[in-house]
Design a protein around this motif. Structure first.
Motif, mmCIF file in Angstrom:
data_model
loop_
_atom_site.group_PDB
_atom_site.id
_atom_site.type_symbol
_atom_site.label_atom_id
_atom_site.label_comp_id
_atom_site.label_asym_id
_atom_site.label_seq_id
_atom_site.Cartn_x
_atom_site.Cartn_y
_atom_site.Cartn_z
ATOM 1 N N ASP A 118 -6.651 9.317 -50.923
ATOM 2 C CA ASP A 118 -5.579 9.354 -51.923
ATOM 3 C C ASP A 118 -4.328 8.632 -51.414
ATOM 4 O O ASP A 118 -3.704 7.853 -52.152
ATOM 5 N N ALA A 119 -3.965 8.898 -50.169
ATOM 6 C CA ALA A 119 -2.776 8.256 -49.595
ATOM 7 C C ALA A 119 -2.967 6.744 -49.483
ATOM 8 O O ALA A 119 -2.045 5.972 -49.780
ATOM 9 N N ALA A 120 -4.150 6.311 -49.089
ATOM 10 C CA ALA A 120 -4.422 4.870 -48.976
ATOM 11 C C ALA A 120 -4.371 4.197 -50.343
ATOM 12 O O ALA A 120 -3.847 3.081 -50.470
ATOM 13 N N ALA A 121 -4.884 4.850 -51.364
ATOM 14 C CA ALA A 121 -4.857 4.280 -52.715
ATOM 15 C C ALA A 121 -3.425 4.180 -53.235
ATOM 16 O O ALA A 121 -3.043 3.159 -53.820
ATOM 17 N N ARG A 122 -2.629 5.226 -53.019
ATOM 18 C CA ARG A 122 -1.222 5.173 -53.458
ATOM 19 C C ARG A 122 -0.466 4.062 -52.729
ATOM 20 O O ARG A 122 0.364 3.369 -53.323
ATOM 21 N N LEU A 123 -0.745 3.876 -51.443
ATOM 22 C CA LEU A 123 -0.084 2.820 -50.676
ATOM 23 C C LEU A 123 -0.479 1.440 -51.194
ATOM 24 O O LEU A 123 0.370 0.540 -51.295
ATOM 25 N N ALA A 124 -1.742 1.259 -51.520
ATOM 26 C CA ALA A 124 -2.188 -0.031 -52.063
ATOM 27 C C ALA A 124 -1.507 -0.326 -53.396
ATOM 28 O O ALA A 124 -1.144 -1.469 -53.674
ATOM 29 N N PHE A 125 -1.319 0.698 -54.220
ATOM 30 C CA PHE A 125 -0.630 0.501 -55.490
ATOM 31 C C PHE A 125 0.848 0.205 -55.273
ATOM 32 O O PHE A 125 1.411 -0.641 -55.958
ATOM 33 N N ASP A 174 2.102 -1.275 -52.750
ATOM 34 C CA ASP A 174 2.193 -2.645 -52.233
ATOM 35 C C ASP A 174 2.266 -3.670 -53.366
ATOM 36 O O ASP A 174 2.875 -4.723 -53.212
ATOM 37 N N GLN A 175 1.652 -3.363 -54.489
ATOM 38 C CA GLN A 175 1.697 -4.254 -55.646
ATOM 39 C C GLN A 175 2.865 -3.927 -56.577
ATOM 40 O O GLN A 175 3.010 -4.551 -57.624
ATOM 41 N N GLY A 176 3.661 -2.930 -56.240
ATOM 42 C CA GLY A 176 4.811 -2.564 -57.061
ATOM 43 C C GLY A 176 4.449 -1.758 -58.293
ATOM 44 O O GLY A 176 5.170 -1.777 -59.283
ATOM 45 N N ILE A 177 3.332 -1.037 -58.231
ATOM 46 C CA ILE A 177 2.872 -0.252 -59.370
ATOM 47 C C ILE A 177 2.999 1.223 -59.024
ATOM 48 O O ILE A 177 2.524 1.655 -57.978
ATOM 49 N N GLU A 178 3.624 1.983 -59.895
ATOM 50 C CA GLU A 178 3.807 3.412 -59.678
ATOM 51 C C GLU A 178 3.014 4.232 -60.696
ATOM 52 O O GLU A 178 3.451 5.283 -61.124
ATOM 53 N N GLU A 179 1.876 3.743 -61.118
ATOM 54 C CA GLU A 179 1.030 4.442 -62.091
ATOM 55 C C GLU A 179 0.203 5.518 -61.382
ATOM 56 O O GLU A 179 -0.082 5.406 -60.193
ATOM 57 N N PRO A 180 -0.249 6.542 -62.101
ATOM 58 C CA PRO A 180 -1.145 7.526 -61.495
ATOM 59 C C PRO A 180 -2.486 6.872 -61.142
ATOM 60 O O PRO A 180 -2.982 6.016 -61.862
ATOM 61 N N VAL A 181 -3.027 7.302 -60.020
ATOM 62 C CA VAL A 181 -4.257 6.719 -59.503
ATOM 63 C C VAL A 181 -5.298 7.819 -59.388
ATOM 64 O O VAL A 181 -5.035 8.882 -58.853
ATOM 65 N N GLY A 182 -6.499 7.552 -59.894
ATOM 66 C CA GLY A 182 -7.605 8.491 -59.750
ATOM 67 C C GLY A 182 -8.561 7.993 -58.683
ATOM 68 O O GLY A 182 -9.029 6.866 -58.752
ATOM 69 N N VAL A 183 -8.819 8.824 -57.678
ATOM 70 C CA VAL A 183 -9.720 8.465 -56.580
ATOM 71 C C VAL A 183 -10.875 9.450 -56.578
ATOM 72 O O VAL A 183 -10.677 10.653 -56.425
ATOM 73 N N LYS A 184 -12.091 8.933 -56.749
ATOM 74 C CA LYS A 184 -13.280 9.774 -56.764
ATOM 75 C C LYS A 184 -14.214 9.312 -55.644
ATOM 76 O O LYS A 184 -14.578 8.135 -55.576
ATOM 77 N N VAL A 185 -14.608 10.251 -54.788
ATOM 78 C CA VAL A 185 -15.486 9.944 -53.661
ATOM 79 C C VAL A 185 -16.848 10.576 -53.916
ATOM 80 O O VAL A 185 -16.940 11.774 -54.203
ATOM 81 N N THR A 186 -17.897 9.764 -53.823
ATOM 82 C CA THR A 186 -19.265 10.264 -53.905
ATOM 83 C C THR A 186 -20.050 9.719 -52.723
ATOM 84 O O THR A 186 -19.698 8.673 -52.167
ATOM 85 N N CYS A 187 -21.086 10.446 -52.351
ATOM 86 C CA CYS A 187 -21.888 10.030 -51.212
ATOM 87 C C CYS A 187 -23.364 10.104 -51.556
ATOM 88 O O CYS A 187 -23.790 10.971 -52.318
ATOM 89 N N SER A 188 -24.107 9.209 -50.987
ATOM 90 C CA SER A 188 -25.558 9.277 -51.117
ATOM 91 C C SER A 188 -26.134 9.407 -49.718
ATOM 92 O O SER A 188 -25.785 8.656 -48.813
ATOM 93 N N ALA A 189 -26.988 10.402 -49.565
ATOM 94 C CA ALA A 189 -27.584 10.688 -48.260
ATOM 95 C C ALA A 189 -28.617 9.621 -47.921
ATOM 96 O O ALA A 189 -29.164 8.965 -48.800
ATOM 97 N N PRO A 190 -28.884 9.445 -46.635
ATOM 98 C CA PRO A 190 -29.945 8.515 -46.255
ATOM 99 C C PRO A 190 -31.294 9.007 -46.786
ATOM 100 O O PRO A 190 -31.437 10.160 -47.192
ATOM 101 N N ASP A 191 -32.285 8.161 -46.780
ATOM 102 C CA ASP A 191 -33.583 8.447 -47.401
ATOM 103 C C ASP A 191 -34.223 9.743 -46.911
ATOM 104 O O ASP A 191 -34.760 10.508 -47.689
#
Length: 160
Positions: free
Chosen positions: A75-82, A84-101
């Motif tokens: 979340d912090a990295a996404a807000r920082l990236a936004f 950096d572009q001068g955008i103060e919009e709300p950001v949605g960050v969704k993390v999903t994982c897929s296990a190895p076979d």
């Protein structure tokens, strides 16, 4: 007909009107083109922001020790990236994982820390088009933006 007849007076009366017509035509055509360019730049800036945010959020999550600190780092990295572009919009960050076979029985955040797991981060946001009054549509029109980035957790890491 004489050289100074009614026809030559009419031509003389029209002098200078081409400059005025050209000026108005230029203004009428230039204003929409400038607006379109400004809108495209805002949308492109938003596209750069979501792309950068998804990449940095995925890396931040992969380098964290557990799911809670990983989500906070993403979340912090996404807000920082936004920002950096001068955008103060709300950001949605969704993390999903897929296990190895071989580890299909583990799902959710537990699957993120398995060697060989794939961490996928989806960042979504919206960019409002600039300078549109509410009278034209009951609210500022927006472009929905979304970017996805996947990183492997690392096959040579110790499982937690």
């Amino acid at each position: 007909m004489t050289a100074g007849g009614p026809r030559s007076r009419r031509v003389r009366d029209q002098r200078g009107s081409a400059v005025i017509e050209l000026t108005w035509l230029g203004i009428i055509l230039l204003v929409p083109v400038v607006y379109i360019v400004l809108a495209v730049f805002d949308v492109q800036r938003g596209a750069f922001a979501v792309t950068s945010a998804s990449r940095t959020a995925a890396r931040a999550y992969a380098l964290s020790d557990d799911h809670a600190s990983g989500q906070a780092a993403a979340d912090a990295a996404a807000r920082l990236a936004f920002s950096d572009q001068g955008i103060e919009e709300p950001v949605g960050v969704k993390v999903t994982c897929s296990a190895p076979d071989g580890e299909a029985r583990r799902t959710g955040p537990a699957a993120c820390r398995l060697p060989g797991a794939i961490i996928t981060v989806v960042v979504d946001s919206a960019v409002e088009l600039p300078y549109l009054p509410d009278v034209l549509g009951g609210g500022a029109p927006t472009f929905a933006l979304e970017a996805t980035h996947s990183v492997p957790y690392g096959q040579f890491r110790e499982a937690s």
